[in-house]
Structures are given as C-alpha cells and as structure tokens.
Design a protein around this motif. Structure first.
Motif, PDB file in Angstrom:
ATOM      1  N   SER A  43      -2.081  -1.709   1.677  1.00 58.36           N
ATOM      2  CA  SER A  43      -1.693  -1.644   0.289  1.00 58.36           C
ATOM      3  C   SER A  43      -1.721  -0.082   0.086  1.00 58.36           C
ATOM      4  O   SER A  43      -0.881   0.378  -0.667  1.00 58.36           O
ATOM      5  N   THR A  44      -2.683   0.552   0.523  1.00 58.97           N
ATOM      6  CA  THR A  44      -2.784   2.092   0.593  1.00 58.97           C
ATOM      7  C   THR A  44      -1.428   2.789   0.985  1.00 58.97           C
ATOM      8  O   THR A  44      -0.921   3.620   0.499  1.00 58.97           O
ATOM      9  N   LEU A  45      -1.167   2.141   1.992  1.00 58.04           N
ATOM     10  CA  LEU A  45       0.220   2.789   2.696  1.00 58.04           C
ATOM     11  C   LEU A  45       1.410   2.454   1.890  1.00 58.04           C
ATOM     12  O   LEU A  45       2.401   3.358   1.824  1.00 58.04           O
ATOM     13  N   MET A  46       1.435   1.407   1.275  1.00 57.04           N
ATOM     14  CA  MET A  46       2.573   0.925   0.432  1.00 57.04           C
ATOM     15  C   MET A  46       2.656   2.047  -0.767  1.00 57.04           C
ATOM     16  O   MET A  46       3.466   2.297  -1.142  1.00 57.04           O
ATOM     17  N   VAL A  47       1.384   2.080  -1.295  1.00 56.26           N
ATOM     18  CA  VAL A  47       1.205   3.229  -2.653  1.00 56.26           C
ATOM     19  C   VAL A  47       1.969   4.708  -2.131  1.00 56.26           C
ATOM     20  O   VAL A  47       2.721   5.171  -2.752  1.00 56.26           O
ATOM     21  N   ILE A  48       1.464   5.115  -0.951  1.00 57.24           N
ATOM     22  CA  ILE A  48       1.910   6.405  -0.403  1.00 57.24           C
ATOM     23  C   ILE A  48       3.331   6.330  -0.352  1.00 57.24           C
ATOM     24  O   ILE A  48       3.854   7.444  -0.751  1.00 57.24           O
ATOM     25  N   ASN A  49       3.885   5.301   0.425  1.00 58.89           N
ATOM     26  CA  ASN A  49       5.230   5.366   0.611  1.00 58.89           C
ATOM     27  C   ASN A  49       6.113   5.189  -0.782  1.00 58.89           C
ATOM     28  O   ASN A  49       7.293   5.803  -0.889  1.00 58.89           O
ATOM     29  N   THR A  50       5.544   4.522  -1.800  1.00 57.36           N
ATOM     30  CA  THR A  50       6.326   4.467  -2.994  1.00 57.36           C
ATOM     31  C   THR A  50       6.338   5.730  -3.549  1.00 57.36           C
ATOM     32  O   THR A  50       7.210   6.163  -4.077  1.00 57.36           O
ATOM     33  N   VAL A  51       5.205   6.365  -3.713  1.00 63.78           N
ATOM     34  CA  VAL A  51       4.841   7.789  -4.466  1.00 63.78           C
ATOM     35  C   VAL A  51       5.915   8.854  -3.390  1.00 63.78           C
ATOM     36  O   VAL A  51       6.588   9.510  -3.941  1.00 63.78           O
ATOM     37  N   GLY A  52       5.784   8.644  -2.196  1.00 68.38           N
ATOM     38  CA  GLY A  52       6.775   9.602  -1.641  1.00 68.38           C
ATOM     39  C   GLY A  52       8.412   9.577  -1.795  1.00 68.38           C
ATOM     40  O   GLY A  52       8.937  10.283  -1.935  1.00 68.38           O
ATOM     41  N   HIS A  53       8.679   8.130  -1.918  1.00 69.61           N
ATOM     42  CA  HIS A  53      10.040   7.738  -2.236  1.00 69.61           C
ATOM     43  C   HIS A  53      10.335   8.618  -3.564  1.00 69.61           C
ATOM     44  O   HIS A  53      11.598   9.158  -3.617  1.00 69.61           O
ATOM     45  N   LEU A  54       9.738   8.104  -4.486  1.00 69.60           N
ATOM     46  CA  LEU A  54       9.976   8.667  -5.963  1.00 69.60           C
ATOM     47  C   LEU A  54       9.852  10.270  -5.983  1.00 69.60           C
ATOM     48  O   LEU A  54      10.874  10.715  -6.496  1.00 69.60           O
ATOM     49  N   ALA A  55       8.997  10.749  -5.186  1.00 61.05           N
ATOM     50  CA  ALA A  55       8.737  12.193  -5.579  1.00 61.05           C
ATOM     51  C   ALA A  55      10.092  13.010  -4.691  1.00 61.05           C
ATOM     52  O   ALA A  55      10.597  14.161  -5.111  1.00 61.05           O
ATOM     53  N   GLU A  56      10.479  12.024  -3.427  1.00 62.16           N
ATOM     54  CA  GLU A  56      11.331  12.825  -2.661  1.00 62.16           C
ATOM     55  C   GLU A  56      12.762  12.867  -3.430  1.00 62.16           C
ATOM     56  O   GLU A  56      13.636  13.770  -3.629  1.00 62.16           O
ATOM     57  N   ALA A  57      13.038  11.454  -4.332  1.00 61.63           N
ATOM     58  CA  ALA A  57      14.216  11.399  -5.038  1.00 61.63           C
ATOM     59  C   ALA A  57      14.199  12.263  -6.349  1.00 61.63           C
ATOM     60  O   ALA A  57      15.353  12.734  -6.450  1.00 61.63           O
ATOM     61  N   ALA A  58      13.047  12.602  -6.711  1.00 61.86           N
ATOM     62  CA  ALA A  58      12.986  13.509  -7.708  1.00 61.86           C
ATOM     63  C   ALA A  58      13.069  14.948  -7.593  1.00 61.86           C
ATOM     64  O   ALA A  58      12.854  16.032  -8.409  1.00 61.86           O
ATOM     65  N   TRP A  59      12.624  15.299  -6.152  1.00 60.91           N
ATOM     66  CA  TRP A  59      12.529  16.768  -5.377  1.00 60.91           C
ATOM     67  C   TRP A  59      11.516  17.403  -6.161  1.00 60.91           C
ATOM     68  O   TRP A  59      11.704  18.649  -6.640  1.00 60.91           O
ATOM     69  N   HIS A  61       7.260  17.223  -5.387  1.00 63.95           N
ATOM     70  CA  HIS A  61       6.343  16.745  -4.529  1.00 63.95           C
ATOM     71  C   HIS A  61       4.795  16.900  -4.780  1.00 63.95           C
ATOM     72  O   HIS A  61       4.154  18.024  -4.920  1.00 63.95           O
ATOM     73  N   PRO A  62       4.339  15.986  -4.802  1.00 67.42           N
ATOM     74  CA  PRO A  62       2.644  15.660  -5.094  1.00 67.42           C
ATOM     75  C   PRO A  62       1.836  15.968  -4.000  1.00 67.42           C
ATOM     76  O   PRO A  62       2.294  15.923  -2.880  1.00 67.42           O
ATOM     77  N   ASP A  63       0.694  16.361  -4.159  1.00 69.51           N
ATOM     78  CA  ASP A  63      -0.283  16.245  -3.302  1.00 69.51           C
ATOM     79  C   ASP A  63      -1.165  14.832  -3.181  1.00 69.51           C
ATOM     80  O   ASP A  63      -1.294  14.340  -4.212  1.00 69.51           O
ATOM     81  N   LEU A  64      -1.256  14.273  -2.113  1.00 71.82           N
ATOM     82  CA  LEU A  64      -1.937  13.020  -1.759  1.00 71.82           C
ATOM     83  C   LEU A  64      -3.332  13.289  -1.364  1.00 71.82           C
ATOM     84  O   LEU A  64      -3.158  13.648  -0.061  1.00 71.82           O
ATOM     85  N   THR A  65      -3.901  12.439  -1.451  1.00 72.97           N
ATOM     86  CA  THR A  65      -5.240  12.046  -0.795  1.00 72.97           C
ATOM     87  C   THR A  65      -5.645  10.573  -0.736  1.00 72.97           C
ATOM     88  O   THR A  65      -5.209   9.837  -1.669  1.00 72.97           O
ATOM     89  N   ALA A  66      -5.805  10.137   0.531  1.00 71.36           N
ATOM     90  CA  ALA A  66      -6.081   8.583   0.723  1.00 71.36           C
ATOM     91  C   ALA A  66      -7.155   8.321   1.554  1.00 71.36           C
ATOM     92  O   ALA A  66      -7.693   9.026   2.343  1.00 71.36           O
ATOM     93  N   SER A  67      -7.806   7.016   1.280  1.00 72.17           N
ATOM     94  CA  SER A  67      -8.608   6.470   2.146  1.00 72.17           C
ATOM     95  C   SER A  67      -8.355   5.085   2.266  1.00 72.17           C
ATOM     96  O   SER A  67      -7.400   4.358   1.807  1.00 72.17           O
ATOM     97  N   TYR A  68      -9.221   4.185   2.849  1.00 73.74           N
ATOM     98  CA  TYR A  68      -8.924   2.820   3.154  1.00 73.74           C
ATOM     99  C   TYR A  68      -8.490   1.909   1.863  1.00 73.74           C
ATOM    100  O   TYR A  68      -7.314   1.320   2.067  1.00 73.74           O
ATOM    101  N   ALA A  69      -9.131   2.176   0.766  1.00 70.25           N
ATOM    102  CA  ALA A  69      -8.846   1.626  -0.424  1.00 70.25           C
ATOM    103  C   ALA A  69      -8.548   2.347  -1.741  1.00 70.25           C
ATOM    104  O   ALA A  69      -8.724   1.781  -2.798  1.00 70.25           O
ATOM    105  N   TRP A  70      -7.783   3.416  -1.309  1.00 69.84           N
ATOM    106  CA  TRP A  70      -7.672   4.058  -2.558  1.00 69.84           C
ATOM    107  C   TRP A  70      -6.487   5.239  -2.255  1.00 69.84           C
ATOM    108  O   TRP A  70      -6.525   5.856  -1.132  1.00 69.84           O
TER     109      TRP A  70
END
Length: 125
Positions: A43-59, A61-70
C-alpha cells in the motif's frame, strides 16, 4: 524582516487555509505536509506511485519519505522557495485521489473489502 518571493503565501495564510481546505495537512518548517498511514509495504508503494504520477502530470515535485506503513508528502515550491498556490492545488488533488473511497459513494465501484488481507489506506475519517 526577510523579503518574500512573489507568489509565496504568508505563514498565517497557509495555516488558516490548511484548516479550512486540507484539515489533515499541517505546516512545518516551510512545507505543507501530510502523512498517510497504510496497511503495509504494498500500500505504501501504491501511495508513492499515485503521488508520483500526480506530481509529474502537474510538473510540481514533492519530497517524500516512506516506511513500511506510512508515507509523508511534503510540498513547497522549490523555484519560489516557499508555499504557493501550486502546492495547495497539488495537495488537494493528492488528497482527492489517495483518500478516495468509492465504496462510500454507492454505484458500480464497491471499494476495498473490509478483509484485512486487502487493506489499503487507513482513512482519517
């Protein structure tokens, strides 16, 4: 008093707008931030990929930090060196997509089953 770049929102304006428009987001250290709690690594990877897609489409770019469940999403306009309307627009879109719960809307899309094996986002509601 430091000079503010054009388009950068005032700290007090940012805090008030977050309360009104994006209540699960916060303002810290010059960034607007949101931590999404997930059910695990997939689920964490799905959120990262979703944010990545939206950010790239908007040009924008956010900063992201992730761990197992957040995942923490941090937005600040790097070119402007502060929080701008772009950050709010992207935060709203991220919130809309990541927090989407089709099962609560009725209709053909039933949403994620309640079975923990299929858990995805831990919604704040």
């Amino acid at each position: 008093m430091s000079e503010r770049r054009e388009g950068v929102l005032d700290d007090a304006v940012i805090v008030e707008r977050l309360k009104a428009e994006l209540p699960h987001w916060r303002y810290e250290e010059g960034w607007i931030r949101r931590t999404y709690k997930t059910a695990g690594w997939k689920s964490t990877l799905m959120v990262i990929n979703t944010v990545g897609h939206l950010a790239e489409a908007a040009w924008h770019h956010p900063d992201l930090t992730a761990s197992y469940a957040w995942v923490e999403v941090r937005l600040m306009n790097h070119a402007a060196k502060g929080v701008t309307e772009k950050d709010f627009a992207l935060a709203r879109k991220i919130e809309e997509v990541v927090d989407w719960q089709p099962g609560t809307e009725g209709g053909a899309l039933e949403g994620t089953p309640t079975d923990p094996r299929f858990a995805y986002i831990k919604h704040d509601r």
